[in-house]
Design a protein around this motif. Structure first.
Motif, mmCIF file in Angstrom:
data_model
loop_
_atom_site.group_PDB
_atom_site.id
_atom_site.type_symbol
_atom_site.label_atom_id
_atom_site.label_comp_id
_atom_site.label_asym_id
_atom_site.label_seq_id
_atom_site.Cartn_x
_atom_site.Cartn_y
_atom_site.Cartn_z
ATOM 1 N N GLN A 1 0.831 -1.194 0.000
ATOM 2 C CA GLN A 1 0.000 0.000 0.000
ATOM 3 C C GLN A 1 0.870 1.250 0.000
ATOM 4 O OE1 GLN A 1 -2.806 -0.533 3.328
ATOM 5 N NE2 GLN A 1 -4.379 -0.918 1.807
ATOM 6 N N ASP A 2 0.250 2.364 -0.387
ATOM 7 C CA ASP A 2 0.944 3.655 -0.409
ATOM 8 C C ASP A 2 0.859 4.276 0.983
ATOM 9 O OD1 ASP A 2 1.713 6.322 -0.696
ATOM 10 O OD2 ASP A 2 0.850 6.516 -2.689
ATOM 11 N N ASN B 1 10.525 5.701 4.028
ATOM 12 C CA ASN B 1 11.015 4.345 3.767
ATOM 13 C C ASN B 1 10.444 3.756 2.479
ATOM 14 O OD1 ASN B 1 12.525 4.260 6.202
ATOM 15 N ND2 ASN B 1 10.663 3.728 7.337
ATOM 16 N N ALA B 2 10.133 4.625 1.522
ATOM 17 C CA ALA B 2 9.563 4.173 0.254
ATOM 18 C C ALA B 2 10.468 4.577 -0.904
ATOM 19 C CB ALA B 2 8.164 4.756 0.054
ATOM 20 N N VAL B 3 10.347 3.830 -1.992
ATOM 21 C CA VAL B 3 11.009 4.189 -3.239
ATOM 22 C C VAL B 3 9.945 4.204 -4.332
ATOM 23 C CG1 VAL B 3 13.268 3.282 -2.591
ATOM 24 C CG2 VAL B 3 11.615 1.773 -3.689
ATOM 25 N N ALA C 1 4.860 4.985 -5.004
ATOM 26 C CA ALA C 1 5.599 4.963 -3.743
ATOM 27 C C ALA C 1 5.384 3.606 -3.084
ATOM 28 C CB ALA C 1 5.119 6.089 -2.832
ATOM 29 N N THR C 2 6.459 2.854 -2.923
ATOM 30 C CA THR C 2 6.361 1.473 -2.456
ATOM 31 C C THR C 2 7.306 1.260 -1.287
ATOM 32 O OG1 THR C 2 5.931 0.811 -4.757
ATOM 33 C CG2 THR C 2 6.435 -0.935 -3.171
ATOM 34 N N LYS D 1 -1.448 7.560 -4.591
ATOM 35 C CA LYS D 1 -1.697 8.816 -3.875
ATOM 36 C C LYS D 1 -0.449 9.687 -3.823
ATOM 37 C CE LYS D 1 -1.780 8.375 0.491
ATOM 38 N NZ LYS D 1 -2.167 8.018 1.878
ATOM 39 N N THR D 2 0.688 9.127 -3.442
ATOM 40 C CA THR D 2 1.939 9.877 -3.322
ATOM 41 C C THR D 2 2.602 9.943 -4.690
ATOM 42 O OG1 THR D 2 2.204 9.033 -1.070
ATOM 43 C CG2 THR D 2 4.139 10.002 -2.115
#
Length: 304
Positions: A199-200, A205-207, A217-218, A293-294
């Motif tokens: 989930q977004d 801590n996402a790439v 954004a994961t 979303k991001t």
């Protein structure tokens, strides 16, 4: 390890929520095909009306399946609401159904693959398909496992979800704000970790890696956890079967050479696996979530 129970569960403002719980208790006595028919009917009805969630589902399907015809995407949209309503109504079976009934309704197709090679810690990669909770509860009947826990905003829903997850073997529920240390300890102690990283949750801590060709954004924790603990990634998908025949849990082979030397490539590999499973059953993924979303800096939102 369980989060504290929410307080004020008997506050008068929560009466409508408890009435909903009572309705699910009544429904759980019905045969599953009857519950499925009710869920399909309710989902069809909800899908007819414009609204925020309908817009989110339609946007997600248009972004991810631009090659599909409008008629096909409308059918998937309707089926998305139907499968989601089915899963919601059938939570009564999870919360109050007997162990024998749940074992009959939720089958594990390849139980020999549950622990992968049996030599290393196991991270069960469990993407957000509608059968997610069914699979998690069924697996908890056979062994103690761990999962990450995010408290629901609604205290009644929160209490019932915790109740459903802890009816059999007492699970290790790790609060999201506890950080990574409890997860590392759980894996090093040999408990399987039922993990839902698709989930977004924003930029932390996402790439940004492709999801159906769109930068998404994961969360990048999956390869990080595997590297720190030596754990193997064993994907698990729970499919909702038609006509109220229950649910089927399937494990996939452990991933070879994971993680590699490139964090973004490792996270993209996870997204690619999830894409392949979505293509097998497009209407059972959690399209109600704003997966995009991001956005990368300077890019406009996709849900306006």
């Amino acid at each position: 390890m369980k989060p504290d129970a929410p307080a004020n569960l008997l506050h008068p403002s929560l009466l409508p929520n408890w009435l909903g719980v009572g309705a699910l208790w009544l429904l759980h006595w019905l045969p599953l095909p009857v519950q499925a028919a009710l869920g399909n009917a309710a989902g069809w009805l909800v899908a007819q009306f414009p609204g925020r969630r309908r817009h989110i589902v339609a946007t997600n399907l248009a972004l991810c399946f631009p090659e599909a015809s409008p008629e096909t995407r409308r059918r998937w949209l309707r089926q998305t609401f139907q499968s989601s309503m089915r899963a919601a109504l059938e939570h009564g079976v999870l919360w109050w159904g007997s162990e024998a009934r749940l074992r009959r309704l939720i089958r594990i197709d390849n139980p020999e693959a549950v622990l992968g090679d049996g030599k290393r810690p196991v991270i069960w990669l469990a993407p957000h398909f509608v059968g997610l909770d069914m699979g998690g509860v069924r697996l908890a009947m056979d062994r103690t496992a761990a999962s990450m826990y995010a408290r629901a905003k609604n205290p009644v829903a929160d209490e019932m979800m915790r109740h459903g997850r802890s009816r059999f073997f007492s699970p290790v529920l790790i609060a999201k704000n506890d950080g990574i240390k409890p997860v590392l300890k759980t894996l090093k102690d040999g408990l399987p970790f039922y993990y839902l990283p698709d989930q977004d949750h924003g930029r932390l801590n996402a790439v940004f890696v492709p999801f159906f060709g769109i930068p998404a954004a994961t969360v990048s924790a999956l390869p990080r956890l595997a590297r720190l603990t030596g754990a193997q990634i064993v994907p698990v998908i729970t499919r909702q079967l038609p006509w109220g025949r229950g649910y089927a849990v399937r494990f996939y082979p452990p991933w070879d050479n994971y993680p590699g030397g490139d964090l973004e490539a490792d996270v993209a590999r996870m997204n690619g696996f999830i894409e392949d499973r979505i293509r097998e059953m497009p209407s059972q993924y959690l399209w109600l979530h704003r997966r995009f979303k991001t956005r990368p800096e300077g890019e406009a939102g996709l849900y306006e």
